[in-house]
Scaffold this motif. Sequence first.
Motif, PDB file in Angstrom:
ATOM      1  N   VAL A   1     -29.716  19.808  49.183  1.00 45.36           N
ATOM      2  CA  VAL A   1     -30.891  19.485  48.370  1.00 45.36           C
ATOM      3  C   VAL A   1     -31.086  20.508  47.256  1.00 45.36           C
ATOM      4  O   VAL A   1     -31.319  20.143  46.107  1.00 45.36           O
ATOM      5  N   HIS A   2     -31.007  21.782  47.612  1.00 42.33           N
ATOM      6  CA  HIS A   2     -31.188  22.839  46.620  1.00 42.33           C
ATOM      7  C   HIS A   2     -29.827  23.421  46.246  1.00 42.33           C
ATOM      8  O   HIS A   2     -29.054  23.794  47.133  1.00 42.33           O
ATOM      9  N   TRP A   3     -29.550  23.479  44.964  1.00 42.58           N
ATOM     10  CA  TRP A   3     -28.204  23.828  44.499  1.00 42.58           C
ATOM     11  C   TRP A   3     -28.226  25.007  43.559  1.00 42.58           C
ATOM     12  O   TRP A   3     -29.183  25.232  42.827  1.00 42.58           O
ATOM     13  N   GLN A   4     -27.103  25.697  43.569  1.00 42.40           N
ATOM     14  CA  GLN A   4     -26.959  26.866  42.741  1.00 42.40           C
ATOM     15  C   GLN A   4     -25.628  26.813  41.997  1.00 42.40           C
ATOM     16  O   GLN A   4     -24.603  26.497  42.609  1.00 42.40           O
ATOM     17  N   HIS A   5     -25.638  27.113  40.712  1.00 43.02           N
ATOM     18  CA  HIS A   5     -24.379  27.197  39.965  1.00 43.02           C
ATOM     19  C   HIS A   5     -23.628  28.451  40.382  1.00 43.02           C
ATOM     20  O   HIS A   5     -24.238  29.498  40.613  1.00 43.02           O
ATOM     21  N   GLN A   6     -22.301  28.344  40.483  1.00 42.61           N
ATOM     22  CA  GLN A   6     -21.446  29.473  40.829  1.00 42.61           C
ATOM     23  C   GLN A   6     -20.433  29.689  39.713  1.00 42.61           C
ATOM     24  O   GLN A   6     -20.263  28.812  38.862  1.00 42.61           O
ATOM     25  N   PRO A   7     -19.753  30.834  39.738  1.00 41.95           N
ATOM     26  CA  PRO A   7     -18.739  31.062  38.686  1.00 41.95           C
ATOM     27  C   PRO A   7     -17.661  29.970  38.711  1.00 41.95           C
ATOM     28  O   PRO A   7     -17.405  29.375  39.762  1.00 41.95           O
ATOM     29  N   ILE A   8     -17.034  29.745  37.589  1.00 40.65           N
ATOM     30  CA  ILE A   8     -15.950  28.766  37.501  1.00 40.65           C
ATOM     31  C   ILE A   8     -14.856  29.140  38.494  1.00 40.65           C
ATOM     32  O   ILE A   8     -14.465  30.311  38.593  1.00 40.65           O
ATOM     33  N   ALA A   9     -14.376  28.141  39.257  1.00 40.23           N
ATOM     34  CA  ALA A   9     -13.454  28.425  40.362  1.00 40.23           C
ATOM     35  C   ALA A   9     -11.995  28.398  39.924  1.00 40.23           C
ATOM     36  O   ALA A   9     -11.186  29.180  40.415  1.00 40.23           O
ATOM     37  N   LEU A  10     -11.634  27.473  39.050  1.00 31.95           N
ATOM     38  CA  LEU A  10     -10.239  27.367  38.595  1.00 31.95           C
ATOM     39  C   LEU A  10     -10.207  27.262  37.085  1.00 31.95           C
ATOM     40  O   LEU A  10     -10.958  26.481  36.492  1.00 31.95           O
ATOM     41  N   VAL A  11      -9.305  28.043  36.504  1.00 34.50           N
ATOM     42  CA  VAL A  11      -9.111  28.041  35.049  1.00 34.50           C
ATOM     43  C   VAL A  11      -7.656  27.658  34.796  1.00 34.50           C
ATOM     44  O   VAL A  11      -6.760  28.221  35.426  1.00 34.50           O
ATOM     45  N   PRO A  12      -7.393  26.693  33.915  1.00 34.37           N
ATOM     46  CA  PRO A  12      -5.999  26.301  33.673  1.00 34.37           C
ATOM     47  C   PRO A  12      -5.271  27.376  32.878  1.00 34.37           C
ATOM     48  O   PRO A  12      -5.920  28.258  32.311  1.00 34.37           O
ATOM     49  N   GLY A  13      -3.934  27.320  32.850  1.00 28.92           N
ATOM     50  CA  GLY A  13      -3.206  28.263  32.000  1.00 28.92           C
ATOM     51  C   GLY A  13      -1.915  28.781  32.611  1.00 28.92           C
ATOM     52  O   GLY A  13      -1.089  29.353  31.910  1.00 28.92           O
TER      53      GLY A  13
END
Length: 474
Positions: free
Chosen positions: A60-72
Amino acid sequence: KQRKARFYPAFHLAPPTGWMNDPNGLAYCDGRYHVFYQHHPYDEHWGPMHWGHMTSHDLVHWQHQPIALVPGDAFDRDGCFSGCAVNDNGVLTLIYTGHVWLQGVGNDGAIRQVQCIATSEDGLHFTKHGVIVTPPDGIMHFRDPKVWKQNGRWFMVVGARDANDRGQVLLYSGTSLFQWRLEGVLAKADRWLGYMWECPDFFPLGDKYLLMFSPQGMTPEGYRYRNRFQSGYILGRWQPDHPFTLEQHFQELDSGHDFYAPQSFVTADGRRLLFGWMDMWESERPTQADGWAGCLTLPRELSLDAQGRVRMMPARELQALRREAHTLPAFSLKNQRRRLGISALQAEIHMTWDIQKSQAERFGIEIAVSDDRRYVTRFYVDTQSRRLVLDRSQSGLGVGGYRSVTLPDGDTLDLRIFIDRSSVEVFVNQGETCLTSRIYPPTEGRGIALYAENGEAYCQTFTHWQMASIYPEP
Ligand code: DQQ
Protein backbone atom coordinates in the motif's frame (compact mmCIF):
# COMPACT_ATOMS: atom_id res chain seq x y z
CA LYS A 1 13.39 18.19 -15.02
CA GLN A 2 10.54 19.41 -12.80
CA ARG A 3 7.52 17.09 -12.75
CA LYS A 4 4.05 18.65 -12.96
CA ALA A 5 1.49 17.36 -10.46
CA ARG A 6 -1.86 17.60 -12.27
CA PHE A 7 -2.10 14.04 -13.69
CA TYR A 8 0.44 12.38 -11.41
CA PRO A 9 -1.25 9.45 -9.63
CA ALA A 10 -1.93 9.48 -5.90
CA PHE A 11 -2.30 5.75 -5.44
CA HIS A 12 -0.68 4.13 -8.49
CA LEU A 13 3.01 3.44 -9.03
CA ALA A 14 4.65 5.89 -11.40
CA PRO A 15 8.27 6.94 -12.05
CA PRO A 16 9.65 9.86 -10.00
CA THR A 17 10.34 11.52 -13.37
CA GLY A 18 10.96 10.20 -16.86
CA TRP A 19 9.48 7.19 -18.54
CA MET A 20 7.97 3.90 -17.20
CA ASN A 21 6.67 0.85 -19.05
CA ASP A 22 6.46 -2.82 -18.01
CA PRO A 23 6.41 -3.93 -14.37
CA ASN A 24 9.45 -6.18 -13.79
CA GLY A 25 10.85 -8.33 -11.02
CA LEU A 26 7.83 -8.44 -8.72
CA ALA A 27 8.87 -10.33 -5.61
CA TYR A 28 8.51 -10.62 -1.88
CA CYS A 29 11.90 -10.95 -0.22
CA ASP A 30 13.17 -10.26 3.31
CA GLY A 31 9.90 -8.81 4.55
CA ARG A 32 9.25 -6.41 1.71
CA TYR A 33 7.69 -6.28 -1.71
CA HIS A 34 9.76 -5.21 -4.69
CA VAL A 35 8.47 -3.69 -7.89
CA PHE A 36 11.03 -2.96 -10.59
CA TYR A 37 10.00 -1.43 -13.88
CA GLN A 38 11.20 -0.51 -17.35
CA HIS A 39 12.50 2.99 -16.88
CA HIS A 40 14.18 5.78 -18.81
CA PRO A 41 15.22 8.20 -16.08
CA TYR A 42 16.56 10.97 -18.33
CA ASP A 43 13.59 11.46 -20.59
CA GLU A 44 9.81 11.02 -20.63
CA HIS A 45 10.12 8.90 -23.79
CA TRP A 46 11.22 5.28 -24.16
CA GLY A 47 15.00 4.95 -24.58
CA PRO A 48 17.86 2.81 -23.22
CA MET A 49 15.99 0.78 -20.62
CA HIS A 50 17.04 0.91 -16.97
CA TRP A 51 15.31 -0.91 -14.11
CA GLY A 52 13.59 1.52 -11.75
CA HIS A 53 12.81 0.20 -8.29
CA MET A 54 10.18 0.69 -5.58
CA THR A 55 9.60 -1.18 -2.31
CA SER A 56 6.75 -1.60 0.15
CA HIS A 57 6.10 -3.46 3.40
CA ASP A 58 2.34 -3.71 2.92
CA LEU A 59 1.59 -3.36 -0.85
CA VAL A 60 0.00 0.00 0.00
CA HIS A 61 2.74 2.45 0.96
CA TRP A 62 5.62 2.69 -1.49
CA GLN A 63 9.03 4.19 -1.59
CA HIS A 64 11.26 4.98 -4.57
CA GLN A 65 14.67 3.28 -4.46
CA PRO A 66 17.87 3.86 -6.43
CA ILE A 67 17.91 2.58 -10.01
CA ALA A 68 18.68 -1.15 -9.89
CA LEU A 69 20.04 -1.88 -13.38
CA VAL A 70 21.79 0.44 -15.81
CA PRO A 71 22.49 -0.72 -19.39
CA GLY A 72 25.96 -0.46 -20.91
CA ASP A 73 27.79 -3.79 -20.60
CA ALA A 74 28.55 -5.70 -23.82
CA PHE A 75 25.56 -8.02 -23.26
CA ASP A 76 23.02 -5.30 -22.34
CA ARG A 77 24.61 -2.34 -24.10
CA ASP A 78 21.36 -0.80 -25.36
CA GLY A 79 18.91 -1.85 -22.69
CA CYS A 80 18.08 -3.95 -19.65
CA PHE A 81 14.74 -5.17 -20.98
CA SER A 82 11.94 -6.84 -19.04
CA GLY A 83 12.42 -9.75 -16.70
CA CYS A 84 11.67 -11.09 -13.26
CA ALA A 85 13.04 -11.47 -9.75
CA VAL A 86 13.37 -14.54 -7.55
CA ASN A 87 14.30 -15.05 -3.95
CA ASP A 88 17.18 -17.56 -4.22
CA ASN A 89 17.75 -18.65 -0.62
CA GLY A 90 17.48 -15.08 0.58
CA VAL A 91 19.43 -13.57 -2.35
CA LEU A 92 17.27 -11.25 -4.42
CA THR A 93 18.15 -12.21 -8.00
CA LEU A 94 17.09 -10.45 -11.20
CA ILE A 95 16.85 -12.29 -14.53
CA TYR A 96 16.36 -9.92 -17.45
CA THR A 97 16.96 -9.48 -21.17
CA GLY A 98 20.16 -7.85 -22.37
CA HIS A 99 19.32 -5.93 -25.52
CA VAL A 100 21.74 -4.78 -28.25
CA TRP A 101 20.87 -3.00 -31.53
CA LEU A 102 23.06 -4.52 -34.24
CA GLN A 103 21.77 -2.37 -37.06
CA GLY A 104 19.39 0.55 -36.92
CA VAL A 105 17.04 1.24 -34.05
CA GLY A 106 13.35 0.29 -33.99
CA ASN A 107 11.13 -2.60 -34.97
CA ASP A 108 12.88 -3.42 -38.26
CA GLY A 109 16.48 -3.34 -37.03
CA ALA A 110 18.60 -6.41 -36.36
CA ILE A 111 19.02 -7.07 -32.64
CA ARG A 112 20.74 -9.41 -30.22
CA GLN A 113 18.78 -10.48 -27.14
CA VAL A 114 20.11 -12.75 -24.38
CA GLN A 115 18.97 -13.57 -20.85
CA CYS A 116 21.17 -12.16 -18.09
CA ILE A 117 21.41 -12.36 -14.31
CA ALA A 118 22.21 -9.95 -11.46
CA THR A 119 22.18 -10.47 -7.68
CA SER A 120 22.02 -8.31 -4.59
CA GLU A 121 23.11 -8.66 -0.99
CA ASP A 122 20.99 -5.83 0.39
CA GLY A 123 18.02 -5.90 -1.99
CA LEU A 124 18.94 -2.46 -3.33
CA HIS A 125 22.30 -2.64 -5.10
CA PHE A 126 22.82 -5.23 -7.82
CA THR A 127 25.86 -6.91 -9.33
CA LYS A 128 25.56 -8.19 -12.88
CA HIS A 129 26.96 -11.65 -13.70
CA GLY A 130 26.35 -11.61 -17.46
CA VAL A 131 24.61 -14.01 -19.84
CA ILE A 132 22.86 -17.23 -18.76
CA VAL A 133 20.82 -18.10 -21.89
CA THR A 134 21.40 -17.33 -25.58
CA PRO A 135 18.67 -17.71 -28.24
CA PRO A 136 18.10 -20.97 -30.15
CA ASP A 137 19.16 -20.94 -33.84
CA GLY A 138 16.95 -18.82 -36.05
CA ILE A 139 15.45 -16.77 -33.20
CA MET A 140 16.30 -13.10 -32.87
CA HIS A 141 13.46 -11.69 -30.75
CA PHE A 142 13.95 -13.53 -27.48
CA ARG A 143 13.03 -11.71 -24.30
CA ASP A 144 11.22 -11.21 -21.00
CA PRO A 145 12.27 -14.27 -18.91
CA LYS A 146 9.96 -15.32 -16.06
CA VAL A 147 11.51 -17.81 -13.63
CA TRP A 148 10.01 -19.98 -10.87
CA LYS A 149 10.99 -22.95 -8.73
CA GLN A 150 8.99 -26.16 -8.62
CA ASN A 151 9.88 -29.47 -6.92
CA GLY A 152 13.43 -28.22 -6.40
CA ARG A 153 13.91 -27.38 -10.10
CA TRP A 154 14.09 -24.00 -11.78
CA PHE A 155 11.91 -23.21 -14.79
CA MET A 156 11.90 -20.26 -17.14
CA VAL A 157 9.53 -19.10 -19.87
CA VAL A 158 10.82 -16.68 -22.53
CA GLY A 159 8.82 -14.84 -25.20
CA ALA A 160 9.94 -15.28 -28.81
CA ARG A 161 9.16 -14.52 -32.44
CA ASP A 162 9.62 -17.61 -34.62
CA ALA A 163 11.06 -17.74 -38.16
CA ASN A 164 7.54 -17.34 -39.62
CA ASP A 165 6.86 -14.17 -37.65
CA ARG A 166 4.53 -15.80 -35.16
CA GLY A 167 4.59 -15.45 -31.41
CA GLN A 168 5.62 -18.34 -29.16
CA VAL A 169 6.75 -19.10 -25.62
CA LEU A 170 9.85 -21.20 -24.97
CA LEU A 171 10.31 -23.29 -21.83
CA TYR A 172 13.67 -23.87 -20.12
CA SER A 173 14.62 -25.83 -17.02
CA GLY A 174 17.61 -25.21 -14.81
CA THR A 175 19.67 -27.11 -12.27
CA SER A 176 20.75 -23.70 -10.97
CA LEU A 177 19.97 -20.13 -11.98
CA PHE A 178 23.16 -20.27 -14.08
CA GLN A 179 22.64 -23.63 -15.85
CA TRP A 180 19.71 -23.83 -18.26
CA ARG A 181 18.43 -26.29 -20.85
CA LEU A 182 15.81 -25.68 -23.54
CA GLU A 183 12.83 -27.97 -22.95
CA GLY A 184 10.96 -26.86 -26.06
CA VAL A 185 8.08 -24.70 -27.24
CA LEU A 186 5.50 -24.39 -24.45
CA ALA A 187 2.89 -22.74 -26.67
CA LYS A 188 2.75 -21.09 -30.06
CA ALA A 189 0.23 -19.22 -32.17
CA ASP A 190 -2.04 -21.42 -34.25
CA ARG A 191 -3.58 -18.36 -35.92
CA TRP A 192 -2.66 -14.71 -36.21
CA LEU A 193 -2.09 -13.37 -32.73
CA GLY A 194 0.75 -10.92 -33.10
CA TYR A 195 4.29 -11.55 -34.35
CA MET A 196 5.86 -11.73 -30.91
CA TRP A 197 4.53 -12.84 -27.51
CA GLU A 198 5.99 -10.43 -25.00
CA CYS A 199 6.21 -10.80 -21.24
CA PRO A 200 5.06 -14.40 -20.80
CA ASP A 201 4.14 -15.60 -17.32
CA PHE A 202 3.16 -19.15 -16.44
CA PHE A 203 1.69 -20.24 -13.12
CA PRO A 204 -0.87 -22.48 -11.41
CA LEU A 205 -4.31 -21.01 -10.68
CA GLY A 206 -6.84 -23.28 -8.99
CA ASP A 207 -6.43 -26.68 -10.64
CA LYS A 208 -5.28 -25.15 -13.96
CA TYR A 209 -2.19 -23.49 -15.40
CA LEU A 210 -2.45 -20.05 -16.85
CA LEU A 211 -0.13 -18.79 -19.58
CA MET A 212 -0.32 -15.01 -19.68
CA PHE A 213 1.35 -12.94 -22.42
CA SER A 214 1.16 -9.73 -24.40
CA PRO A 215 0.84 -10.21 -28.15
CA GLN A 216 2.86 -7.57 -29.99
CA GLY A 217 2.12 -6.40 -33.49
CA MET A 218 -1.67 -6.36 -33.51
CA THR A 219 -2.74 -3.36 -35.56
CA PRO A 220 -3.85 -0.24 -33.70
CA GLU A 221 -7.28 -0.61 -35.35
CA GLY A 222 -7.49 -4.02 -33.81
CA TYR A 223 -7.10 -2.89 -30.27
CA ARG A 224 -8.91 0.37 -30.61
CA TYR A 225 -12.17 -0.83 -32.02
CA ARG A 226 -12.38 -4.45 -31.05
CA ASN A 227 -11.81 -5.98 -27.71
CA ARG A 228 -9.36 -8.75 -28.21
CA PHE A 229 -5.86 -7.51 -28.67
CA GLN A 230 -4.41 -6.60 -25.34
CA SER A 231 -2.66 -8.80 -22.84
CA GLY A 232 -4.42 -12.04 -22.18
CA TYR A 233 -4.10 -15.66 -21.27
CA ILE A 234 -4.55 -19.25 -22.31
CA LEU A 235 -5.81 -21.77 -19.75
CA GLY A 236 -4.68 -25.36 -19.68
CA ARG A 237 -3.05 -28.13 -17.70
CA TRP A 238 0.62 -28.74 -17.13
CA GLN A 239 3.16 -30.54 -15.01
CA PRO A 240 6.95 -30.68 -15.38
CA ASP A 241 8.17 -32.89 -18.23
CA HIS A 242 4.73 -32.92 -19.90
CA PRO A 243 3.30 -30.73 -22.65
CA PHE A 244 0.98 -27.85 -21.82
CA THR A 245 -2.50 -29.02 -22.85
CA LEU A 246 -4.67 -26.14 -23.87
CA GLU A 247 -8.24 -25.98 -22.59
CA GLN A 248 -9.25 -22.48 -23.58
CA HIS A 249 -8.08 -20.18 -26.37
CA PHE A 250 -6.71 -16.69 -25.86
CA GLN A 251 -8.86 -14.44 -23.68
CA GLU A 252 -8.25 -10.80 -22.98
CA LEU A 253 -7.52 -10.07 -19.32
CA ASP A 254 -8.76 -6.50 -19.23
CA SER A 255 -11.24 -4.90 -21.61
CA GLY A 256 -10.34 -1.22 -21.20
CA HIS A 257 -8.06 0.89 -23.39
CA ASP A 258 -4.79 0.72 -21.46
CA PHE A 259 -3.44 -2.52 -20.08
CA TYR A 260 -0.25 -4.27 -21.17
CA ALA A 261 2.65 -6.45 -20.08
CA PRO A 262 1.22 -7.64 -16.74
CA GLN A 263 3.42 -9.74 -14.47
CA SER A 264 2.31 -11.84 -11.52
CA PHE A 265 3.88 -12.65 -8.15
CA VAL A 266 2.94 -14.46 -4.96
CA THR A 267 2.24 -12.56 -1.72
CA ALA A 268 3.68 -13.47 1.68
CA ASP A 269 0.42 -15.32 2.41
CA GLY A 270 0.29 -17.16 -0.92
CA ARG A 271 -2.11 -15.12 -3.08
CA ARG A 272 -1.39 -14.64 -6.81
CA LEU A 273 -1.34 -10.92 -7.63
CA LEU A 274 -0.37 -8.98 -10.72
CA PHE A 275 0.53 -5.47 -11.79
CA GLY A 276 0.10 -4.33 -15.40
CA TRP A 277 1.43 -1.32 -17.25
CA MET A 278 -1.54 1.06 -17.43
CA ASP A 279 -0.82 2.08 -21.02
CA MET A 280 -0.36 0.50 -24.43
CA TRP A 281 2.41 1.32 -26.88
CA GLU A 282 -0.15 3.19 -28.99
CA SER A 283 -1.63 5.15 -26.06
CA GLU A 284 -1.67 8.93 -25.99
CA ARG A 285 0.65 10.32 -23.29
CA PRO A 286 -0.21 13.94 -22.51
CA THR A 287 1.88 13.74 -19.31
CA GLN A 288 5.03 13.83 -21.42
CA ALA A 289 4.54 17.59 -21.38
CA ASP A 290 4.74 17.29 -17.58
CA GLY A 291 8.07 15.47 -17.43
CA TRP A 292 6.88 11.91 -16.83
CA ALA A 293 5.01 9.07 -18.56
CA GLY A 294 3.54 5.71 -17.65
CA CYS A 295 2.16 4.13 -14.50
CA LEU A 296 1.10 0.71 -13.26
CA THR A 297 -2.37 -0.64 -12.51
CA LEU A 298 -3.44 -1.33 -8.96
CA PRO A 299 -2.19 -4.65 -7.62
CA ARG A 300 -4.88 -7.20 -8.53
CA GLU A 301 -5.60 -10.63 -7.15
CA LEU A 302 -6.20 -13.45 -9.61
CA SER A 303 -8.44 -16.41 -8.92
CA LEU A 304 -10.31 -19.14 -10.74
CA ASP A 305 -14.01 -19.30 -9.89
CA ALA A 306 -16.26 -22.36 -9.64
CA GLN A 307 -17.14 -22.03 -13.34
CA GLY A 308 -13.45 -22.08 -14.25
CA ARG A 309 -13.34 -18.36 -15.14
CA VAL A 310 -10.39 -16.15 -14.30
CA ARG A 311 -11.26 -13.26 -11.98
CA MET A 312 -9.20 -10.19 -11.23
CA MET A 313 -9.95 -8.11 -8.12
CA PRO A 314 -8.16 -5.17 -6.48
CA ALA A 315 -5.83 -6.45 -3.74
CA ARG A 316 -7.62 -6.32 -0.39
CA GLU A 317 -4.71 -4.33 1.10
CA LEU A 318 -5.98 -1.29 -0.83
CA GLN A 319 -8.84 -0.86 1.64
CA ALA A 320 -6.26 0.74 3.94
CA LEU A 321 -6.27 3.75 1.59
CA ARG A 322 -9.96 4.53 2.14
CA ARG A 323 -10.59 7.82 3.94
CA GLU A 324 -13.92 9.70 4.41
CA ALA A 325 -16.82 7.52 3.27
CA HIS A 326 -19.98 8.92 1.70
CA THR A 327 -22.95 6.53 1.48
CA LEU A 328 -26.34 6.96 -0.21
CA PRO A 329 -29.54 5.10 0.68
CA ALA A 330 -31.15 3.11 -2.15
CA PHE A 331 -32.81 5.36 -4.74
CA SER A 332 -34.08 5.37 -8.28
CA LEU A 333 -33.60 7.80 -11.16
CA LYS A 334 -36.14 8.42 -13.89
CA ASN A 335 -35.08 10.39 -16.97
CA GLN A 336 -32.83 12.18 -14.61
CA ARG A 337 -29.28 13.06 -13.78
CA ARG A 338 -28.17 13.38 -10.18
CA ARG A 339 -24.93 15.16 -9.50
CA LEU A 340 -23.33 14.18 -6.19
CA GLY A 341 -21.37 16.60 -4.07
CA ILE A 342 -18.26 14.46 -4.06
CA SER A 343 -14.99 14.62 -5.90
CA ALA A 344 -13.56 12.31 -8.52
CA LEU A 345 -9.89 13.20 -8.24
CA GLN A 346 -8.70 10.25 -6.17
CA ALA A 347 -11.57 8.02 -5.13
CA GLU A 348 -13.01 4.55 -4.89
CA ILE A 349 -16.70 3.88 -5.54
CA HIS A 350 -18.58 0.71 -4.76
CA MET A 351 -22.09 0.59 -6.15
CA THR A 352 -24.76 -1.87 -7.19
CA TRP A 353 -27.53 -1.47 -9.75
CA ASP A 354 -30.68 -3.56 -9.83
CA ILE A 355 -30.49 -4.81 -13.41
CA GLN A 356 -33.68 -6.80 -13.14
CA LYS A 357 -35.80 -3.75 -12.32
CA SER A 358 -33.94 -1.09 -14.30
CA GLN A 359 -35.66 -0.53 -17.64
CA ALA A 360 -34.02 2.75 -18.66
CA GLU A 361 -32.49 2.62 -22.13
CA ARG A 362 -29.19 3.77 -20.70
CA PHE A 363 -28.10 4.28 -17.14
CA GLY A 364 -24.81 4.64 -15.39
CA ILE A 365 -22.25 6.93 -13.86
CA GLU A 366 -20.47 10.03 -15.07
CA ILE A 367 -16.92 10.02 -13.78
CA ALA A 368 -14.74 13.11 -13.55
CA VAL A 369 -17.39 15.34 -15.07
CA SER A 370 -16.59 19.04 -15.31
CA ASP A 371 -19.11 21.72 -14.28
CA ASP A 372 -19.77 22.68 -17.90
CA ARG A 373 -20.01 18.95 -18.81
CA ARG A 374 -17.50 19.40 -21.59
CA TYR A 375 -15.44 16.66 -19.98
CA VAL A 376 -17.00 13.45 -18.83
CA THR A 377 -16.07 9.77 -18.75
CA ARG A 378 -19.17 7.57 -18.83
CA PHE A 379 -19.60 4.02 -17.65
CA TYR A 380 -23.10 2.81 -18.49
CA VAL A 381 -25.44 -0.05 -19.24
CA ASP A 382 -26.94 0.01 -22.72
CA THR A 383 -30.10 -1.99 -22.17
CA GLN A 384 -31.00 -2.59 -25.81
CA SER A 385 -27.65 -3.92 -26.91
CA ARG A 386 -27.06 -5.46 -23.48
CA ARG A 387 -23.56 -3.99 -23.33
CA LEU A 388 -21.54 -2.35 -20.61
CA VAL A 389 -19.76 0.63 -22.09
CA LEU A 390 -16.77 2.73 -21.06
CA ASP A 391 -17.03 5.93 -23.10
CA ARG A 392 -13.83 7.93 -23.24
CA SER A 393 -14.84 10.21 -26.09
CA GLN A 394 -14.85 13.27 -23.78
CA SER A 395 -12.17 12.20 -21.32
CA GLY A 396 -9.74 15.03 -21.94
CA LEU A 397 -6.35 15.50 -23.56
CA GLY A 398 -5.57 13.21 -26.46
CA VAL A 399 -7.69 10.18 -25.61
CA GLY A 400 -10.96 8.91 -27.08
CA GLY A 401 -12.90 5.82 -28.08
CA TYR A 402 -15.30 3.37 -26.51
CA ARG A 403 -14.67 -0.02 -25.03
CA SER A 404 -17.49 -2.37 -24.21
CA VAL A 405 -18.28 -5.86 -22.97
CA THR A 406 -21.41 -8.00 -22.86
CA LEU A 407 -23.61 -7.18 -19.87
CA PRO A 408 -23.03 -10.07 -17.45
CA ASP A 409 -25.96 -12.28 -16.43
CA GLY A 410 -27.52 -11.78 -13.04
CA ASP A 411 -30.01 -9.50 -11.31
CA THR A 412 -27.44 -7.15 -9.85
CA LEU A 413 -24.54 -5.30 -11.35
CA ASP A 414 -21.74 -4.82 -8.82
CA LEU A 415 -19.15 -2.16 -9.67
CA ARG A 416 -15.95 -1.16 -7.96
CA ILE A 417 -14.49 1.89 -9.61
CA PHE A 418 -11.08 3.38 -8.82
CA ILE A 419 -10.44 6.88 -10.08
CA ASP A 420 -7.00 8.42 -9.86
CA ARG A 421 -5.70 11.67 -11.35
CA SER A 422 -5.30 10.16 -14.82
CA SER A 423 -6.95 6.75 -14.74
CA VAL A 424 -10.09 4.77 -14.16
CA GLU A 425 -10.32 1.04 -13.34
CA VAL A 426 -13.70 -0.67 -13.20
CA PHE A 427 -14.09 -4.13 -11.64
CA VAL A 428 -17.41 -5.69 -12.63
CA ASN A 429 -19.19 -8.37 -10.55
CA GLN A 430 -16.28 -9.36 -8.31
CA GLY A 431 -13.73 -9.24 -11.07
CA GLU A 432 -15.54 -11.20 -13.79
CA THR A 433 -14.63 -8.33 -16.10
CA CYS A 434 -12.31 -5.40 -15.71
CA LEU A 435 -11.94 -2.20 -17.75
CA THR A 436 -8.89 0.00 -17.34
CA SER A 437 -8.28 3.29 -19.13
CA ARG A 438 -6.23 6.44 -18.79
CA ILE A 439 -8.18 9.72 -18.77
CA TYR A 440 -6.95 13.32 -18.78
CA PRO A 441 -9.78 15.72 -17.92
CA PRO A 442 -9.03 18.96 -16.03
CA THR A 443 -8.22 18.22 -12.40
CA GLU A 444 -10.20 21.23 -11.07
CA GLY A 445 -13.77 20.58 -9.98
CA ARG A 446 -14.11 16.99 -11.12
CA GLY A 447 -17.51 15.66 -10.09
CA ILE A 448 -19.58 12.49 -10.18
CA ALA A 449 -23.16 12.07 -11.42
CA LEU A 450 -25.56 9.16 -11.82
CA TYR A 451 -28.10 9.12 -14.62
CA ALA A 452 -30.92 7.27 -16.33
CA GLU A 453 -32.13 8.02 -19.88
CA ASN A 454 -35.53 7.01 -21.23
CA GLY A 455 -36.82 5.17 -18.23
CA GLU A 456 -36.03 4.29 -14.69
CA ALA A 457 -32.95 2.78 -13.06
CA TYR A 458 -32.50 1.51 -9.50
CA CYS A 459 -29.34 2.09 -7.54
CA GLN A 460 -29.28 -0.28 -4.55
CA THR A 461 -26.07 0.71 -2.81
CA PHE A 462 -23.56 3.48 -3.27
CA THR A 463 -20.41 4.24 -1.27
CA HIS A 464 -17.65 6.64 -2.16
CA TRP A 465 -14.29 6.98 -0.41
CA GLN A 466 -11.58 9.56 -0.76
CA MET A 467 -8.37 7.66 -1.33
CA ALA A 468 -5.12 8.47 0.45
CA SER A 469 -1.78 8.62 -1.30
CA ILE A 470 0.62 5.66 -1.43
CA TYR A 471 3.65 7.96 -1.36
CA PRO A 472 5.32 9.35 1.76
CA GLU A 473 4.23 12.90 2.63
CA PRO A 474 6.73 15.34 1.12
N1 DQQ B 1 8.93 -3.87 -23.29
C1 DQQ B 1 10.27 -4.24 -22.98
C2 DQQ B 1 10.49 -5.55 -23.62
C3 DQQ B 1 9.11 -6.10 -23.71
C4 DQQ B 1 8.28 -4.90 -24.05
C5 DQQ B 1 11.20 -3.18 -23.47
C6 DQQ B 1 6.84 -5.01 -23.71
O1 DQQ B 1 11.35 -6.39 -22.88
O2 DQQ B 1 9.04 -7.14 -24.64
O3 DQQ B 1 10.97 -1.98 -22.76
O4 DQQ B 1 6.23 -3.78 -23.50
